[in-house]
Structure formats: structure tokens, C-alpha cells
Design a protein around this motif. Structure first.
Motif, PDB file in Angstrom:
ATOM      1  N   MET A  82      -4.371   5.210   4.984  1.00  0.00           N
ATOM      2  CA  MET A  82      -5.332   5.208   4.723  1.00  0.00           C
ATOM      3  C   MET A  82      -6.387   5.466   5.306  1.00  0.00           C
ATOM      4  O   MET A  82      -7.757   5.999   4.992  1.00  0.00           O
ATOM      5  CB  MET A  82      -5.641   3.669   3.943  1.00  0.00           C
ATOM      6  N   ARG A 126      -2.572   8.264  -3.367  1.00  0.00           N
ATOM      7  CA  ARG A 126      -1.886   7.148  -2.772  1.00  0.00           C
ATOM      8  C   ARG A 126      -1.647   7.333  -1.076  1.00  0.00           C
ATOM      9  O   ARG A 126      -1.159   8.407  -1.116  1.00  0.00           O
ATOM     10  CB  ARG A 126      -0.904   6.301  -3.577  1.00  0.00           C
ATOM     11  N   THR A 127      -1.536   6.218  -0.387  1.00  0.00           N
ATOM     12  CA  THR A 127      -1.325   6.367   0.875  1.00  0.00           C
ATOM     13  C   THR A 127      -0.291   5.579   1.423  1.00  0.00           C
ATOM     14  O   THR A 127       0.098   5.484   2.831  1.00  0.00           O
ATOM     15  CB  THR A 127      -2.682   6.061   1.759  1.00  0.00           C
ATOM     16  N   ASP A 128       0.705   5.097   0.573  1.00  0.00           N
ATOM     17  CA  ASP A 128       1.560   4.144   1.268  1.00  0.00           C
ATOM     18  C   ASP A 128       3.008   4.833   1.078  1.00  0.00           C
ATOM     19  O   ASP A 128       4.097   4.105   0.966  1.00  0.00           O
ATOM     20  CB  ASP A 128       1.679   2.909   0.081  1.00  0.00           C
ATOM     21  N   GLY A 185      -3.821  12.136   4.850  1.00  0.00           N
ATOM     22  CA  GLY A 185      -3.998  10.719   4.310  1.00  0.00           C
ATOM     23  C   GLY A 185      -2.901  10.541   3.250  1.00  0.00           C
ATOM     24  O   GLY A 185      -2.097   9.651   3.342  1.00  0.00           O
ATOM     25  N   THR A 240      -9.420   8.095   4.488  1.00  0.00           N
ATOM     26  CA  THR A 240     -11.021   7.958   4.560  1.00  0.00           C
ATOM     27  C   THR A 240     -11.756   8.965   5.306  1.00  0.00           C
ATOM     28  O   THR A 240     -12.607   9.392   4.768  1.00  0.00           O
ATOM     29  CB  THR A 240     -11.257   6.464   4.932  1.00  0.00           C
TER      30      THR A 240
END
Length: 228
Positions: free
Chosen positions: A178, A170-172, A137, A182
Motif C-alpha cells: 500500500m 488491491r495490495t494484499d 503497489g 500510494t
């Protein structure tokens, strides 16, 4: 259980030294930027000999000192197979603005001895039984390292940048997701016992019980799971 934490001056990354006791072998988790000198002091103070360096994921702020730490002692660098490419070229895991901060290049050499692991493996190192839970993730190869507890905890979880006190990773960044985060939070984090001690990649320690009841990201994942 002996656990010493060092905080890198750059990015505030937590590096951990873990051993069963003083005067034994140990493992080093996530050696970030500029921690080599302080790490040497910890090892000398407790008379410890590193057996391996373990990385929760391949981002540069967690791996920057892996080659000097491993090279000076001829020990392996251990990372999940899905992040192994980031030990070959750390820039692949960084967004363009951070690549630019390094001038688009970095004087970097992959460690000589890289050992990769996958989901469900366990490691026996330095007299420690270490479980590995793949928790993608933040990066494709992010993992949670689990160790049996002692009189202070039922279990320890070294969570890297999957879980922080009050937040998550963070996932960006390149390779982040994301959707995968999750799933990792639902299937790997929320299934842990409340008294599990969480030692994250940045920030203070916490417990699963505290995060289960206060962390807004975990609360939202739990809510979605109840209604799915």
C-alpha cells in the motif's frame, strides 16, 4: 488510433489490441484467460499482425494466454523486470486460496522470448511510441503504458490494476504494498493531464479528470499530499 478491447470470461480482465490503423502491425496488452479465439477474430477483422505482447503486470489473469499468443506468431512477451519471475511461476503472485483453486499446480510454460523493461524506458513497436512508467503497489513490476492520443484524446494510459474507474488495485497479494501504491498514485497517476483516457485492467474506461475528482483513493492521496 485503433483500440479494440476484449473482456476475458474469467476475472473480467481487459485485453487490448492497439494499432495505428487497420492493416498494420499491432500490440496486444494483457492477454487473459480464454481470449485467444476472440483475439484471432479481431486480428482478422482489422487485418492486423501482432508485433509483441505487453503486460501491465505479471498476475495470471493478465498473462494466462501470453504463451499461445506469442508462440503462434513468434513474437516477444514484454514485462517489467520486477515481475518477470511471475512468467516463470505465476503461483508466486497468488494468495494461498487462489493457489489452492488451481490445485497447487498449473500446466504452465514460460514464453520462449521474454523481454524485460525498467523505469523510464520507451518502446517503439508497431509504429507506436509507448512510454513505460513503473507504478508498483499492486505488484512490484506494475507499469502504466502511455501512448500519444488522437482526435479523441490527448493521451491514452493503459493502467492495468493500478487504477480503475472509482477504485484502485488491491495490495494484499504477495509482493503488494500500500505504501508503494500510494506513491505510484501520487507521483505517476495524479501528475497526468485530466483529459488522459484511462483504459484499466478491469472495468470501464475513464479519465484522469474524472478519477481525480471522484475516486476516493485518489482524493485521499491528494489530501495527504497537501498536508504533508
Amino acid at each position: 488510433m485503433l483500440i479494440e478491447s476484449l473482456v476475458a470470461k474469467a476475472f473480467g480482465t481487459n485485453c487490448y489490441v492497439v494499432a495505428s490503423q487497420s492493416g498494420s502491425e499491432c500490440i496486444v496488452i494483457d492477454p487473459g484467460m480464454g481470449i485467444s479465439g476472440e483475439l484471432d477474430d479481431v486480428l482478422k477483422r482489422h487485418n492486423l499482425q501482432p508485433a509483441a505482447v505487453l503486460m501491465t503486470h505479471g498476475h495470471l489473469d493478465h498473462t494466462f494466454s501470453v504463451r499461445p499468443v506469442c508462440g503462434a506468431r513468434e513474437i516477444p512477451a514484454c514485462i517489467h523486470a520486477d515481475d518477470a519471475q511471475l512468467l516463470q511461476d505465476p503461483m508466486k503472485g497468488l494468495p494461498s486460496e487462489l493457489v489452492g483453486a488451481f490445485g497447487g499446480k498449473l500446466d504452465w510454460t514460460e514464453p520462449d522470448d521474454v523481454v524485460t523493461f525498467t523505469e523510464g524506458q520507451s518502446l517503439e513497436l508497431a509504429g507506436l511510441d509507448i512510454t513505460i512508467d513503473h507504478a508498483p503497489g499492486h505488484t512490484p513490476g506494475s507499469v502504466l503504458f502511455g501512448l500519444p492520443g488522437d482526435d479523441r484524446a490527448a493521451r491514452y494510459c493503459f493502467s492495468g490494476d493500478v487504477l480503475f474507474a472509482g477504485s484502485i488495485g488491491r495490495t494484499d497479494f504477495p509482493g503488494g504494498s500500500m505504501e508503494q501504491m500510494t506513491s505510484s498514485l501520487r507521483d505517476k497517476v495524479l501528475t497526468m493531464d485530466d483529459d488522459t483516457q484511462v483504459l484499466p485492467g478491469h472495468g470501464p474506461r475513464t479519465t484522469i479528470g474524472t478519477e481525480r475528482t471522484t475516486n476516493p483513493f485518489l482524493l485521499e492521496v491528494a489530501r495527504i499530499s497537501r498536508h504533508s
